[in-house]
Write an enzyme that holds these catalytic residues in place. Structure first.
Site, mmCIF file in Angstrom:
data_model
loop_
_atom_site.group_PDB
_atom_site.id
_atom_site.type_symbol
_atom_site.label_atom_id
_atom_site.label_comp_id
_atom_site.label_asym_id
_atom_site.label_seq_id
_atom_site.Cartn_x
_atom_site.Cartn_y
_atom_site.Cartn_z
ATOM 1 N N CYS A 1 0.815 -1.210 0.000
ATOM 2 C CA CYS A 1 0.000 0.000 0.000
ATOM 3 C C CYS A 1 0.856 1.271 0.000
ATOM 4 C CB CYS A 1 -0.957 0.001 1.183
ATOM 5 S SG CYS A 1 -0.157 0.281 2.765
ATOM 6 N N CYS B 1 0.716 3.852 1.975
ATOM 7 C CA CYS B 1 1.205 4.329 3.282
ATOM 8 C C CYS B 1 2.420 3.534 3.746
ATOM 9 C CB CYS B 1 0.108 4.372 4.330
ATOM 10 S SG CYS B 1 -0.648 2.833 4.780
#
Length: 148
Positions: A47, A49
Site C-alpha cells: 500500500c 502508506c
C-alpha cells in the site's frame, strides 16, 4: 494468491538493506519472537502508506542510538504463513498492514498500527518509533540472526 515476487522485491529490499531480516515462514517468526531482548516485527505491505510513510519512517528510526535487538519483517499478501503467525503473536491487536510491533519475552509492548501510520508523515512515524525504542530498547545496535 500471493503477490508476484518480482513485483514486491523492491519493497522487501527497502527494509532488508537496513538489516531487517525477512521472516518467510512461521518457524522464522517463532524464532525471532523467542529471541532475547526487544524484537521488532514489521508487517510490510504494497500500500501507499507503507511506501511513502512506514518504510521511510522505519529507515529514519533505525538510525537512532537505541534500537531493537532483533529486526524482522513479514510481507502481507506474499509471506502468507509467516504473516498469519506474526499476527497470532501480535494479538490482541487486529490484523494491520503496514504495522510495526515491539515485543519482549514474546509479548507486544508497543504497536504502531496502520491507523497510526496512514495520516502521518515519515518523520512523525520515525519520531514515534524512536520514543518506543527509548522506552523499550537497551541501546545496542540491532544484531542480525543468521539466515536459515
Amino acid at each position: 494468491m500471493p503477490y508476484p515476487e518480482q513485483f514486491i522485491a523492491p519493497m522487501r529490499a527497502e527494509l532488508t538493506r537496513l538489516g531487517v531480516q525477512e521472516l518467510r515462514s512461521a518457524g522464522d517468526v517463532d524464532g525471532a519472537v523467542a529471541s532475547h531482548g526487544t524484537v521488532m516485527i514489521v508487517v510490510n505491505s504494497v500500500c501507499g502508506c507503507a511506501a511513502g510513510k512506514a518504510r521511510p519512517g522505519i529507515a529514519i528510526a533505525l538510525q537512532h542510538d537505541k534500537r531493537p535487538d532483533v529486526l524482522g519483517t513479514v510481507f502481507a499478501g506474499a509471506d502468507i504463513e509467516a504473516t498469519a503467525r506474526a499476527r497470532e503473536h501480535l494479538l490482541p491487536y487486529p490484523p494491520s498492514s503496514p504495522s510495526v510491533a515491539l515485543l519482549q519475552n514474546g509479548k507486544v509492548v508497543y504497536m504502531l498500527e496502520r491507523r497510526d501510520i496512514e495520516n502521518r508523515d515519515a518523520g512523525t512515524i520515525a519520531m514515534m518509533l524512536r520514543r518506543a525504542f527509548d522506552e523499550h530498547c537497551a541501546g545496542q545496535p540491532a544484531e542480525m540472526q543468521d539466515a536459515k
